[in-house]
Design a protein around this motif. Sequence first.
Motif, short mmCIF file in Angstrom:
data_model
loop_
_atom_site.label_atom_id
_atom_site.label_comp_id
_atom_site.label_asym_id
_atom_site.label_seq_id
_atom_site.Cartn_x
_atom_site.Cartn_y
_atom_site.Cartn_z
N GLU A 103 42.79 3.28 21.39
CA GLU A 103 42.78 2.04 20.62
C GLU A 103 42.54 0.83 21.51
OE1 GLU A 103 43.09 0.90 17.34
OE2 GLU A 103 42.44 2.96 17.02
N HIS A 104 43.04 0.86 22.74
CA HIS A 104 42.95 -0.31 23.60
C HIS A 104 41.87 -0.19 24.66
CE1 HIS A 104 47.01 -0.73 21.85
NE2 HIS A 104 46.81 -2.02 22.01
N MET A 105 41.00 0.80 24.53
CA MET A 105 39.87 0.89 25.44
C MET A 105 38.90 -0.26 25.19
SD MET A 105 38.95 4.95 25.68
CE MET A 105 37.58 4.61 26.78
N PRO A 106 38.21 -0.74 26.23
CA PRO A 106 37.24 -1.83 26.01
C PRO A 106 36.01 -1.40 25.23
CG PRO A 106 37.16 -1.04 28.28
CD PRO A 106 38.33 -0.37 27.64
N ASP A 107 35.79 -0.09 25.11
CA ASP A 107 34.64 0.43 24.39
C ASP A 107 35.06 0.99 23.04
OD1 ASP A 107 33.10 -0.21 26.57
OD2 ASP A 107 33.10 1.82 27.38
N GLY A 108 34.09 1.10 22.14
CA GLY A 108 34.33 1.74 20.86
C GLY A 108 34.21 3.25 21.00
N ILE A 109 35.10 4.00 20.34
CA ILE A 109 35.13 5.46 20.42
C ILE A 109 35.05 6.05 19.02
CG2 ILE A 109 36.42 7.49 21.18
CD1 ILE A 109 35.46 5.80 23.48
N ILE A 110 34.14 7.02 18.84
CA ILE A 110 34.02 7.77 17.60
C ILE A 110 34.05 9.26 17.95
CG2 ILE A 110 32.53 8.34 15.64
CD1 ILE A 110 31.41 5.56 15.73
N VAL A 111 34.84 10.04 17.21
CA VAL A 111 34.91 11.49 17.38
C VAL A 111 34.55 12.13 16.05
CG1 VAL A 111 36.33 13.46 18.01
CG2 VAL A 111 36.68 11.26 19.15
N THR A 112 33.63 13.11 16.09
CA THR A 112 33.22 13.80 14.86
C THR A 112 33.51 15.29 14.99
OG1 THR A 112 30.97 14.43 15.47
CG2 THR A 112 31.31 12.15 14.78
N ASP A 113 33.41 15.98 13.88
CA ASP A 113 33.53 17.45 13.89
C ASP A 113 32.14 18.05 14.09
OD1 ASP A 113 32.24 17.10 11.50
OD2 ASP A 113 33.94 17.70 10.25
N ALA A 114 32.02 19.37 13.89
CA ALA A 114 30.76 20.06 14.14
C ALA A 114 29.66 19.65 13.16
CB ALA A 114 30.97 21.58 14.08
N LEU A 115 30.02 19.06 12.03
CA LEU A 115 29.03 18.60 11.06
C LEU A 115 28.68 17.13 11.23
CD1 LEU A 115 30.39 20.39 7.84
CD2 LEU A 115 28.45 21.07 9.29
#
Length: 546
Positions: free
Chosen positions: A211-223
């Motif tokens: 949450e507090h990283m300077p970058d945006g993070i997105i995690v997806t599943d296999a689809l």
Amino acid sequence: MSLLITLLGCAVAIAVLVAGAAALQLIGAIWLVVSLALLMPCLGFPLWYAWRTAQTQRFLRRQLDQLDQSPHINLPEVTQRRPESILEHLRQLLRPHGWYLSRDGQLLASCKLDSADVPHLHAPETWLHDGNQSWVQLTRGNHRYVLGLVLGNDLHCAAYQHYLQRLQIQAHSADPRPTVARQHLCTDIERVRLATERMGSMQQFTYRSFEHMPDGIIVTDALGIIQFANGHIETWFNEPRISLIGMPLLRLLQGHDPREIPPWQETVAETLTLGQSHTVDLHIRGKDYLIHLAPFVPRGDDQKGLIANISDITQLREQQRQHRETIDFISHDVRSPLVSQLALIEQMKRTPGTVQPEQLEQLGKLARRSYQLAEEFVQLARAEQLTETRFYECELLEIAENARDSVVEQASERGLTLNLQGCENLWLRGNAELLERAVINLITNAVQYSAPGTTVTVQVFRAGYQACLTVSDEGNGIAENELPFLFERYRRQKSSELSGSHGAGLGLSFVKVVVEKHRGDIDVTSQLGEGSVFTIKLPIADLPPG
């Protein structure tokens, strides 16, 4: 549930045996001994339960041993640090002007503070702020510590005191739960509880880190369906968190940055199917981002998910744009007068006996223009490289006086009156040389664009924790549509072009860079035909000792 079913089964079996034996004796006068049969469920259940408990304990211990061997992060709390260590870290972090530390009334460390300065501390472990001084009483074991700091009288003082107020320094009491022998089942249950707490802390640590990283993070599943997105994604894409979770990543990217070459579908598909990483540009709501797509295995199987790291590179792109403009400036604005000088010199060499005064005058103008362009460029480069390591105590009124003295002759030649108002010494932490050059640029601009017989006023005054300097003129003013771009480099006002001024458009850009390097602010108000007012605001520093 299985234990309850087993108990019910045993009870039913015993009831059936007793009822059957009683029925045979009453109906057929047959005596059947069922004591041995009754003994089997009575002895079998405890033995089965003991075996099951032993199996459960072995399983728990194997799992707990694996948890103990797994990596985990333990962040020590401030309450676990010695007061001497706390003071040392606060000195490095906040750079206080003075400090004080004592244990049970015995002085351990001090600078500009002594025991006479210690206030009455009503509540232990709670900071007391008195002006720019902050005090706290700490209890460690049987010892009582008193810690004090003298912060600067500037804009950071309130922020530092708010930080200290939020700092958790109160020592926790010991855990009242009694210890149990390791071989007991309750010992394993206690270990399970502790391991669960540790895993929960680890999950919270991971979540908050994302949450507090300077970058945006997105995690997806296999689809390619989004399973996690941190707060930056919610802000940058202007999408609520509840709608992000479960949304296909492809739809999110296409909805905010539709692109054809290469298409988002191809980029995301190659990451998921071929396991290839990709780094591409992303444009969202007028800002530049860099998105790095990489595959990862979330559960140790062959199903690969996708993790996207999005970085805001708007400032980097702006620096690249400024670099290109600098190259264009050097290749055109600087070379142009030099080429003209060379051409004029060649002409004079062809007719050495007929050198005209007009030619020499023109050569002098070109040389002065070249020098002015180079000087503006060098000064801007110096301002951009300025750091606080080159700051020292300087006084704003003295800076303004030196700047006025540098421009007063030019103002007199143009028939202008140059006034300086201010009598209060306002001390700053900064670079006096560059600040003086910035004020000179403002006064020079005011003189250059003012009509003869008018007045240019420089005023120095204090406003709260800020030292202010204004430069006002009675000139033609600045058009409203030019004000937003006034401090951009290589931009010249139309009025300067019409008046024949040959600056590079770096003067006001230099002023803005210098003010921002000093953590200040600059603004301008202007109306056509009524003149302009430039205002610089800088944070005030403590008065120098002595």
